[in-house]
Design an enzyme around this catalytic site. Structure first.
Site, PDB file in Angstrom:
ATOM      1  CD  GLU A 138     -10.074  -2.344   8.861  1.00 59.89           C
ATOM      2  OE1 GLU A 138      -9.634  -3.235   9.017  1.00 59.89           O
ATOM      3  OE2 GLU A 138     -10.678  -1.399   9.931  1.00 59.89           O
ATOM      4  CB  CYS A 168      -7.912  -9.311   5.665  1.00 59.31           C
ATOM      5  SG  CYS A 168      -9.336  -8.750   6.061  1.00 59.31           S
TER       6      CYS A 168
END
Length: 480
Positions: free
Chosen positions: A251, A285
């Site tokens: 990720e 993010c």
């Protein structure tokens, strides 16, 4: 002779305190003062941790795992204030955001427990093929044969660690965890809670320190079967190149747009954009990194965004009234400031902010930002909202939104179903949220990106539990 003062926190290998020949300091980003010290792990520590994991094969019942998971959720609620203040001291995040994170982490552990109530298998008939058989086929999920290597960043030191550990424990797996050297104390505190809840010690080890002295040991050890990493694209690529024949869940970064079309309630959209850009000091993010706003409403959007941003308070992150704490370091603040200055030099208009003070970086708003500036092409990890003005053409907006290496998530502000469905189909991202920030999700739902934003199975408790298991099928004679 090992440190014995209260500021020293040993790492944990199979539940036992472990030490090294060197320590690293953990400093409060706001005050710059020493907050704690942890051992600097070496390759031999990783080897010991993975060997300890290989020696056990957990056979915890669903009830036993549920008790550990729910007990951990309860302990996190009990210690919410203490853990939130620990997060704030380690990372500089404001107490409001740290308290929100502890609440999310409680959900992770609770949801993982509730998923154990459901059967994880499927049943298939055998009398449907070209040659029917009087049999029935079953599938079941089993723990991985090897250990899970989990590597987490600084920006969510409790929740992201929980997203690695809770699904692993729920599926009877063993984990060697390496939290960020910037925020190891929260992970160690969670580890101690897990042991208190009855987790077998061999199921979890926590290594501390900077990554360089540890080398590639976390993703090349022969007893590591799966590597789950959340962090930068650069490190993710290195792990992918060096890990060999292993399962990978990466990720990585995001460059998430919020898209504001002509029919939008502009004030509502501006509020969402500001919240999405500044929560967690913009260090997510899934934070709003770009506001793509059609020209016809861009002036109004800029005015309303400035209005909402001026309401945000900055200062001591431990003050419960403060909305924006620090970024992780002085160096991070300087990088953000340089990118903003470069965007202004290229023609953008600075409406607010860009006055760093140590690790403190204020909410910053820019208009008329070029879609090709480094500020918006790269992932800028701070409380910055750049406005990119776009033509009133959904196809062109999709092209602008997709013109980065990232593909994590996006927010859409529009009430026109034709435009909304076209954006959902056309945006090259893992998640699209309509009238919400790009990062909206629950801790249960699938989450992850495409392109340089991710590789492998998505996160979210349910998807992680699936990806942390092997799928085995078997068949039995069955009269029909």
């Amino acid at each position: 002779m090992y440190d014995t003062d209260q500021d020293y926190h040993p790492m944990l290998i199979a539940g036992a305190p472990a030490h090294s020949d060197a320590t690293i300091e953990v400093k409060n980003p706001f005050t710059g003062m020493l907050f704690g010290r942890v051992p600097q792990s070496r390759p031999e520590h990783a080897r010991r941790a993975f060997e300890a994991a290989a020696r056990i094969h957990p056979r915890l019942t669903r009830r036993e795992r549920t008790d550990i998971l729910l007990g951990t959720a309860s302990a996190l609620r009990r210690d919410q204030d203490r853990l939130a203040r620990l997060i704030t001291a380690e990372t500089g995040l404001c107490l409001k955001d740290a308290l929100h994170e502890t609440g999310r982490a409680c959900d992770v552990w609770s949801f993982a427990a509730h998923m154990l109530i459901q059967s994880d298998g499927e049943i298939y008939p055998s009398d449907i093929g070209a040659t029917p058989h009087d049999r029935r086929i079953f599938s079941m999920r089993t723990p991985l044969a090897g250990a899970i290597s989990a590597i987490t960043p600084f920006n969510h030191p409790l929740n992201l660690v929980s997203h690695k550990l809770a699904p692993a424990i729920a599926t009877n797996n063993r984990v060697v965890l390496k939290p960020s050297e910037r925020a190891p104390l929260t992970a160690l505190a969670l580890g101690r809670i897990l042991y208190e809840q009855g987790l077998p010690e061999g199921m979890l080890s926590i290594l501390t320190g900077a990554p360089a002295p540890l080398g590639d040991a976390m993703f090349t050890d022969p007893n590591a079967e799966l590597v789950t990493f959340t962090g930068s694209v650069h490190v993710g690529h290195h792990i992918a190149e060096r890990s060999g024949y292993r399962k990978l869940i990466l990720e990585l970064g995001g460059n998430d747009p919020i898209i504001v079309l002509e029919d939008a309630d502009v004030d509502r959209a501006a509020y969402l954009a500001v919240q999405g850009a500044t929560k967690n000091s913009g260090q997510r993010c899934t934070a709003v990194k770009r506001a793509l706003v059609v020209d016809s409403v861009a002036d109004e959007f800029a005015e309303r965004a400035l209005h909402h941003m001026l309401k945000l308070s900055t200062g001591d992150p431990s003050d419960p009234s403060v909305d924006i704490g620090t970024v992780i370091s002085r160096e991070a603040a300087q990088l953000i400031a340089r990118r903003v200055a470069d965007a202004v030099d290229a023609g953008a208009t600075l409406l607010l902010g860009n006055q760093p003070d140590g690790a403190s970086y204020p909410p910053t708003l820019l208009d008329h930002v070029s879609a090709t500036s480094e500020l918006v092409i790269e992932e800028t990890f701070g409380p910055v909202l750049p406005i990119i003005r776009c033509p009133n053409d959904v196809d062109e907006i999709i092209s602008i939104a997709n013109a980065t290496q990232f593909g994590l998530s996006a927010g859409v502000c529009s009430n026109r179903l034709d435009h909304v469905t076209k954006l959902i189909d056309g945006l090259a991202v893992g998640t699209v949220n309509v009238w919400e920030v790009p990062g909206y999700r629950t801790e249960l739902t699938p989450f992850g990106g495409i392109k340089q934003s991710g590789l492998g199975h998505k996160e979210g408790v349910l998807e992680a539990m699936r990806s942390f298991t092997q799928l085995k099928t078997y068949s039995l004679p069955w009269s029909v």
